[in-house]
Scaffold this active site. Structure first.
Site, mmCIF file in Angstrom:
data_model
loop_
_atom_site.group_PDB
_atom_site.id
_atom_site.type_symbol
_atom_site.label_atom_id
_atom_site.label_comp_id
_atom_site.label_asym_id
_atom_site.label_seq_id
_atom_site.Cartn_x
_atom_site.Cartn_y
_atom_site.Cartn_z
ATOM 1 N N CYS A 133 0.835 -1.209 0.000
ATOM 2 C CA CYS A 133 0.000 0.000 0.000
ATOM 3 C C CYS A 133 0.868 1.256 0.000
ATOM 4 O O CYS A 133 1.402 1.648 1.046
ATOM 5 C CB CYS A 133 -0.936 0.002 1.217
ATOM 6 S SG CYS A 133 -2.008 1.445 1.306
ATOM 7 N N CYS A 136 -0.459 4.058 2.230
ATOM 8 C CA CYS A 136 -0.221 3.821 3.657
ATOM 9 C C CYS A 136 1.230 4.082 4.052
ATOM 10 O O CYS A 136 1.502 4.665 5.108
ATOM 11 C CB CYS A 136 -0.576 2.376 4.012
ATOM 12 S SG CYS A 136 -2.197 1.817 3.480
ATOM 13 N N ASP A 137 2.162 3.639 3.222
ATOM 14 C CA ASP A 137 3.560 3.564 3.648
ATOM 15 C C ASP A 137 4.542 4.423 2.862
ATOM 16 O O ASP A 137 5.726 4.465 3.199
ATOM 17 C CB ASP A 137 4.032 2.106 3.578
ATOM 18 C CG ASP A 137 3.207 1.195 4.479
ATOM 19 O OD1 ASP A 137 2.768 1.669 5.538
ATOM 20 O OD2 ASP A 137 3.006 0.024 4.111
#
Length: 327
Positions: A133, A136-137
């Site tokens: 992701c 997300c990261d």
């Protein structure tokens, strides 16, 4: 006989449970015997979930959601659903241990699973330089050298997004042409930070405690070489967990459960779906939680429309008609 059973223990399932429990519906939540908490259990620090300015570890976030759901009266069972009977006013859920539960309404929130490379190092390095992701990261890879595996729209979108943070982004694709749409391809080709590695597959992940690189195998010649990296993003697709409802609920062309507009209503009255299992695009913890809210409210309205007297019974078609009339 219960009012509502929730299947799934990710952000959608536990948020639905919080709302249902606060509405005095005494929900039963069926959590997996193995993958309790969903994909966030494999995530390290989560910085984009509202309310945690310092960030929070994925497992800790799921623990807090579960504690909040249980505080209001949610009962959690740690087992796997093996069979569902969804037609008719009484829905039946059979578990792996042989137990059967009945309810007037079901919320199906089993999420989706990212497709993996099938390498043994994935389990160790997940969350330690290996991610599925970018949203997300990506922030953790400022001024780093990273790679994205994949050749579709998702891979191009991830690679382009990651150039906001990384100094260099490789795109590793096992063929010499992309599956992505022309516009997504062109955006990636035009980005000076992106370099394509064609006819290559990841044979090994390098690094003991964090990703330090990958071993690439040429899909034409079979030759191998190492590529130093600070991180690797896998974007080869995901699969919604719909195996229990095949032939029971309508699915979209993308394999997710079909719902009516922005509601959580499926094609069967009294059955609602939420989270990644209905979302082929965003797949974020916060959007899943919002979807769980919608499902709980839809289920609450559905249950409120059911006849209350024993003589009247529970006629789901009547409830569905009344629910549609007021919404």
């Amino acid at each position: 006989m219960r009012d509502i059973i929730i299947i799934g223990s990710g952000p959608a399932g536990f948020t639905a449970a919080i709302y249902a429990a606060r509405a005095q519906l005494k929900p039963l939540l069926i959590a997996s015997s193995v993958e309790i908490g969903g994909e966030l259990m494999n995530t390290t620090e989560v910085e984009n979930f509202p309310g945690f300015p310092e960030g929070i570890m994925g497992p800790e976030l799921m623990t807090k959601l579960q504690e909040q759901a249980e505080r209001f009266g949610t009962e959690v069972v740690y087992d796997d659903v093996v069979e569902l009977e969804l037609d008719g006013p009484v829905k039946r859920v059979k578990l792996g241990n042989g137990d059967e539960h009945e309810a007037s309404a079901i919320i199906y929130a089993t999420g989706s699973a990212y497709r993996k490379l099938g390498l043994p190092e994935e389990e160790v390095l997940s969350g330690h330089g290996l991610s599925w992701c970018a949203t997300c990261d990506g922030f953790f890879f400022r001024q780093k050298t990273i790679a994205v595996v994949g050749g579709g729209d998702s891979a191009m979108e991830e690679a382009t997004f990651l150039t906001r943070f990384a100094d260099k982004v490789y795109v590793i694709h096992r063929r010499d042409t992309l599956k992505a749409s022309k516009i997504m391809q062109q955006r990636a080709f035009d980005n000076e930070k992106i370099e394509f590695i064609w006819n290559a597959e990841v044979a090994r992940l390098l690094g003991e405690t964090a990703v330090t690189g990958v071993t690439l195998r040429d899909t034409v010649t079979g030759e191998e070489r190492d590529l130093e990296l600070d991180g690797l993003f896998v974007a080869i697709g995901n699969d919604p967990r719909t195996h229990l409802v095949h032939g029971k609920l309508d699915l979209t062309s993308e394999g997710t459960i079909a719902v009516d507009g922005r509601t959580s209503k499926t094609n069967i009255p009294g059955v609602f779906a939420a989270g990644d299992v209905i979302d082929p695009h965003y797949r974020q913890a916060v959007t899943a939680a919002g979807s769980g809210t919608v499902a709980a409210l839809d289920a609450e309205h559905y249950l409120a429309a059911l006849p209350k007297s024993p003589e009247a019974g529970t006629d789901s078609s009547v409830a569905e008609a009344e629910f549609a009339a007021v919404n």
